[in-house]
Scaffold this motif. Structure first.
Motif, short mmCIF file in Angstrom:
data_model
loop_
_atom_site.label_atom_id
_atom_site.label_comp_id
_atom_site.label_asym_id
_atom_site.label_seq_id
_atom_site.Cartn_x
_atom_site.Cartn_y
_atom_site.Cartn_z
N ARG A 161 -52.13 2.33 92.16
CA ARG A 161 -51.31 1.13 92.00
C ARG A 161 -50.46 0.86 93.23
O ARG A 161 -49.88 1.77 93.82
CB ARG A 161 -50.41 1.28 90.76
CG ARG A 161 -49.86 -0.05 90.28
CD ARG A 161 -49.07 0.12 89.01
NE ARG A 161 -47.81 0.81 89.26
CZ ARG A 161 -46.90 1.01 88.31
NH1 ARG A 161 -47.16 0.65 87.07
NH2 ARG A 161 -45.78 1.63 88.58
N LYS A 162 -50.40 -0.40 93.61
CA LYS A 162 -49.55 -0.78 94.74
C LYS A 162 -48.09 -0.72 94.34
O LYS A 162 -47.75 -0.93 93.16
CB LYS A 162 -49.90 -2.21 95.19
CG LYS A 162 -51.30 -2.37 95.75
CD LYS A 162 -51.57 -3.81 96.16
CE LYS A 162 -52.98 -3.95 96.71
NZ LYS A 162 -53.27 -5.35 97.10
N ILE A 163 -47.25 -0.40 95.29
CA ILE A 163 -45.81 -0.35 95.01
C ILE A 163 -45.32 -1.74 94.65
O ILE A 163 -45.52 -2.71 95.38
CB ILE A 163 -45.04 0.19 96.23
CG1 ILE A 163 -45.47 1.62 96.54
CG2 ILE A 163 -43.54 0.12 95.99
CD1 ILE A 163 -44.84 2.19 97.79
N GLU A 164 -44.69 -1.84 93.50
CA GLU A 164 -44.23 -3.13 93.01
C GLU A 164 -42.70 -3.17 92.99
O GLU A 164 -42.03 -2.19 93.30
CB GLU A 164 -44.79 -3.37 91.60
CG GLU A 164 -46.33 -3.39 91.57
CD GLU A 164 -46.87 -3.56 90.17
OE1 GLU A 164 -46.07 -3.55 89.21
OE2 GLU A 164 -48.10 -3.69 90.04
N GLU A 165 -42.17 -4.29 92.60
CA GLU A 165 -40.72 -4.45 92.52
C GLU A 165 -40.13 -3.44 91.53
O GLU A 165 -40.69 -3.21 90.46
CB GLU A 165 -40.39 -5.87 92.07
CG GLU A 165 -38.90 -6.14 91.91
CD GLU A 165 -38.63 -7.52 91.34
OE1 GLU A 165 -37.44 -7.84 91.13
OE2 GLU A 165 -39.60 -8.27 91.12
N TYR A 166 -39.00 -2.86 91.91
CA TYR A 166 -38.34 -1.90 91.03
C TYR A 166 -37.48 -2.65 90.02
O TYR A 166 -36.41 -3.17 90.34
CB TYR A 166 -37.49 -0.93 91.84
CG TYR A 166 -36.80 0.12 90.98
CD1 TYR A 166 -37.48 0.79 89.98
CD2 TYR A 166 -35.46 0.44 91.18
CE1 TYR A 166 -36.87 1.73 89.18
CE2 TYR A 166 -34.82 1.40 90.40
CZ TYR A 166 -35.54 2.04 89.41
OH TYR A 166 -34.92 2.98 88.62
N ASN A 167 -37.95 -2.72 88.78
CA ASN A 167 -37.22 -3.43 87.73
C ASN A 167 -36.79 -2.51 86.59
O ASN A 167 -36.47 -2.95 85.51
CB ASN A 167 -38.04 -4.61 87.19
CG ASN A 167 -39.44 -4.18 86.77
OD1 ASN A 167 -39.70 -3.01 86.49
ND2 ASN A 167 -40.36 -5.14 86.73
N LYS A 222 -48.17 -0.92 83.47
CA LYS A 222 -47.48 -1.78 84.45
C LYS A 222 -46.05 -1.34 84.75
O LYS A 222 -45.41 -1.91 85.64
CB LYS A 222 -47.45 -3.22 83.93
CG LYS A 222 -48.82 -3.82 83.63
CD LYS A 222 -49.68 -3.89 84.89
CE LYS A 222 -51.02 -4.57 84.60
NZ LYS A 222 -51.90 -4.58 85.79
N ASN A 224 -42.56 0.86 85.87
CA ASN A 224 -42.16 1.60 87.08
C ASN A 224 -42.32 3.11 86.92
O ASN A 224 -42.67 3.81 87.88
CB ASN A 224 -40.70 1.30 87.43
CG ASN A 224 -40.46 -0.10 87.92
OD1 ASN A 224 -39.44 -0.70 87.62
ND2 ASN A 224 -41.40 -0.65 88.67
N GLU A 299 -34.03 0.77 95.25
CA GLU A 299 -35.41 0.40 95.51
C GLU A 299 -36.06 1.27 96.59
O GLU A 299 -37.23 1.63 96.47
CB GLU A 299 -35.49 -1.08 95.93
CG GLU A 299 -36.90 -1.60 96.03
CD GLU A 299 -37.08 -2.98 95.40
OE1 GLU A 299 -38.21 -3.48 95.45
OE2 GLU A 299 -36.11 -3.53 94.87
N LYS A 303 -39.42 3.60 96.15
CA LYS A 303 -40.61 3.46 96.99
C LYS A 303 -41.04 4.81 97.57
O LYS A 303 -42.23 5.08 97.73
CB LYS A 303 -40.34 2.46 98.11
CG LYS A 303 -40.30 1.02 97.64
CD LYS A 303 -40.06 0.05 98.78
CE LYS A 303 -40.05 -1.40 98.28
NZ LYS A 303 -39.77 -2.35 99.39
N CYS A 306 -42.90 6.58 94.87
CA CYS A 306 -44.24 6.00 94.75
C CYS A 306 -45.15 6.51 95.85
O CYS A 306 -46.32 6.87 95.60
CB CYS A 306 -44.15 4.48 94.81
SG CYS A 306 -43.43 3.69 93.35
#
Length: 333
Positions: A161-167, A222, A224, A299, A303, A306
């Motif tokens: 999985r690509k690093i996505e926004e940290y929510n 999906k 984090n 964030e 990352k 991740c």
């Protein structure tokens, strides 16, 4: 020569079945020959009783790997006695579960515990899940060479999985009829859950996503973080299944990490130290503090976790941990 007993379990969409299939796959890559047991209860029994002895009598050297447990205790007793008495090979276990620790820790049924321990002591060598499990085996008088796998590898067909926004989202995968703590999670903590046997009355903060095969689940997940927690309570992993985390390598942990997903894990779990050392997640004592722990991660820190998980996933997808442990064990036999 090197052999692995290939036994097909009847369950589907479970981590245990996936773990056994992956172990067989990675050992095939290492040059192990599969001794294939047919599917179906009657066919399995007939093969073990009437054909397997003759197959084993032709094996005069090497190792035969059996994944523990396999079949019923009676079947496993037969298989392992045949390996020891009819073949000239060494018997090696890859331990998946120890039922004395998982289900019988609070039971007075000593006969079942004695049967399991007798079978464990029959091996010439053992691949244990981690140092805590090995410590327990040694305390019970298991004296043969043991190597620790540390974490399950995972043949993951999905892209990392690509690093996505940290929510600050958290998901949980697993057999949901065993997950009793979900109904006790504070209402301000949201958990997204995946797996079979969902409850019909989860509170609003527990979001059921669906039930997917182990190969498809990494694509659907999906959130984090992946949660590694078990038992009845939120203030600690309690009950037999919660206590089992002190010895077990949960397969969901490998699904998360092989996908490049960092984890939230109980601080007293056997795999917590591994997670801490490779910097792929958060160790937590109490689920009540989950939101606070998530807020304390920025964030950039997320990352880094991740990135570390992605690097680890490259090893897990190739069977590095099992292959390395088995290579080291065979040298001692």
């Amino acid at each position: 020569m090197k052999y692995i007993l290939s036994w097909q379990d009847s369950a589907h969409n479970t981590g245990g079945v996936k773990a056994k299939k992956d172990a067989e796959l990675f050992l095939n890559e290492e040059g192990f020959t599969a001794i294939k047991i047919p599917t179906g209860r009657v066919k399995k029994l007939l093969y073990v009783l009437f054909k397997l002895p003759f197959v084993l009598m032709r094996i005069r050297l090497g190792v035969i790997v059996v994944q523990f447990p396999t079949g019923t205790w009676t079947i496993l007793d037969l298989i392992t006695r045949y390996v020891k008495n009819l073949s000239g090979a060494k018997l090696v276990y890859i331990i998946h579960d120890i039922e004395t620790l998982r289900y019988w820790s609070e039971s007075n049924n000593n006969r079942k515990k004695e049967i399991e321990l007798r079978l464990l002591k029959r091996a010439d060598g053992i691949i244990s899940l981690n140092a805590k499990m090995t410590e327990w085996l040694r305390s019970k008088g298991v004296k043969v060479p043991i190597e620790n796998m540390r974490i399950w590898d995972y043949d993951n067909p999905q892209p990392v999985r690509k690093i996505e926004e940290y929510n600050r989202t958290v998901g949980l995968a697993g057999n949901l009829d065993k997950v009793q703590f979900l109904k006790k999670i504070p209402s301000d903590i949201n958990i997204y859950v995946y797996g079979p046997n969902k409850e019909s009355d989860y509170p609003d903060n527990i979001k059921y996503v669906g039930n997917f095969s182990p190969d498809l689940l990494p694509l659907k997940f999906k959130e984090n973080f992946g949660l590694v927690w078990d038992g009845d309570e939120v203030n600690a992993c309690s009950g037999p299944l919660g206590n089992y985390l002190k010895y077990n390598d949960p397969h969901k942990l490998s699904m998360y990490l092989s996908s490049g997903i960092p984890v939230v894990i109980w601080s007293k779990a056997a795999t917590a130290e591994f997670v801490k050392n490779v910097k792929v997640g958060i160790l937590i004592d109490n689920l009540n503090s989950l939101n606070t722990e998530l807020d304390n991660i920025n964030e950039d820190e997320y990352k880094i976790m991740c990135s570390n998980a992605v690097n680890l996933s490259k090893k897990m997808r190739k069977g590095y941990f099992l292959k390395t442990a088995l290579q080291n064990l065979i040298k001692q036999l």
